[in-house]
Scaffold this active site. Structure first.
Site, short mmCIF file in Angstrom:
data_model
loop_
_atom_site.label_atom_id
_atom_site.label_comp_id
_atom_site.label_asym_id
_atom_site.label_seq_id
_atom_site.Cartn_x
_atom_site.Cartn_y
_atom_site.Cartn_z
N PHE A 116 2.19 8.67 -13.32
CA PHE A 116 1.79 7.45 -14.37
C PHE A 116 0.75 6.64 -13.81
CE2 PHE A 116 2.63 3.42 -16.59
CZ PHE A 116 2.53 4.00 -17.89
N GLU B 51 -3.25 10.37 -26.81
CA GLU B 51 -3.01 11.71 -26.80
C GLU B 51 -2.52 12.21 -25.42
OE1 GLU B 51 -5.44 10.35 -29.98
OE2 GLU B 51 -5.67 10.27 -27.73
N TRP C 189 -11.89 7.27 -22.54
CA TRP C 189 -12.31 5.83 -22.79
C TRP C 189 -12.57 5.13 -21.41
CZ3 TRP C 189 -12.89 3.13 -27.45
CH2 TRP C 189 -12.44 3.83 -28.45
N ARG D 248 -7.86 -2.34 -10.38
CA ARG D 248 -7.01 -1.22 -10.17
C ARG D 248 -7.53 0.07 -9.97
NH1 ARG D 248 -5.42 -5.53 -12.13
NH2 ARG D 248 -3.30 -6.60 -11.67
N SER E 153 -5.73 7.31 -24.59
CA SER E 153 -4.51 7.50 -24.07
C SER E 153 -3.36 7.84 -24.74
CB SER E 153 -4.18 6.02 -23.52
OG SER E 153 -5.14 5.67 -22.39
N GLY F 36 -7.70 -7.88 -29.92
CA GLY F 36 -7.07 -8.87 -30.73
C GLY F 36 -6.19 -8.56 -31.74
N THR F 37 -5.79 -7.51 -31.60
CA THR F 37 -4.64 -6.96 -32.64
C THR F 37 -3.57 -6.28 -31.91
OG1 THR F 37 -5.74 -4.70 -32.88
CG2 THR F 37 -6.95 -6.13 -34.18
N ILE G 234 -7.08 -1.53 -23.02
CA ILE G 234 -7.38 -2.91 -22.77
C ILE G 234 -7.01 -3.65 -23.80
CG2 ILE G 234 -9.21 -4.63 -22.18
CD1 ILE G 234 -8.88 -2.43 -20.00
N HIS H 124 -2.55 -3.29 -31.72
CA HIS H 124 -3.09 -1.84 -31.48
C HIS H 124 -2.80 -1.83 -29.91
CE1 HIS H 124 -5.85 1.33 -29.99
NE2 HIS H 124 -5.43 2.01 -31.28
#
Length: 156
Positions: free
Chosen positions: A113, A59, A25, A127, A57, A85-86, A82, A88
């Site tokens: 990491f 996985e 992604w 970043r 991410s 709005g949920t 990122i 998740h």
């Protein structure tokens, strides 16, 4: 801005075998993270590098675990989550972070990491180790993993 006071972890690790496991992604951010990781590995003298792309991410832990169990000296996990709005974001961030920590502890293989958990795209880009970025988390993940690898080898 985070990153202030970051240590210089430049490290030599010639002969190390390292896997980079990178999420698919957010292509621009991921390209920056992968590039930073690859440059850091080259700077450390690491030439045996395997790059594999994970679907996302979430996985990362299971794929990193598979590489850790295959005798790699370090595995670098790179991803971007990122906030939306949920809930998740919280679920995936926590699961991936906890999973990567568990892989390191269960296998004894250092996991770099490089999982960005950001509120928006601008934070992730800042970043990503791109030319206009303030931080290079791909490089930092490699340096931390290789430094840990060297410390563990010194203890053995």
């Amino acid at each position: 801005m985070s990153g202030g006071g970051a240590p210089d972890l430049s490290v030599a690790a010639a002969g190390a075998r390292v896997a980079i496991v990178a999420s698919s992604w957010h292509t621009e951010v991921m390209d920056g993270l992968i590039g930073g990781a690859q440059r850091a590995l080259a700077d450390a003298g690491v030439t045996d590098v395997t790059l594999v792309r994970a679907p996302g991410s979430f996985e990362l832990p299971i794929i990193c675990q598979a590489y850790a169990r295959q005798g790699f000296d370090a595995v670098i996990a790179l991803g971007v989550i990122i906030r939306g709005g949920t809930p998740h974001f919280e679920y995936v961030s926590a699961a991936a972070t906890d999973g990567l920590n568990r892989v390191a502890l269960d296998t004894g293989v250092p996991i770099g990491f490089g999982l960005l958990t950001c509120d928006d795209d601008a934070q992730a880009l800042d970043r990503a180790g791109l030319p206009d970025s303030h931080e290079n988390k791909g490089r930092e993940a490699v340096e931390a993993a290789l430094t840990t690898r060297n410390l563990l080898r010194a203890l053995a």
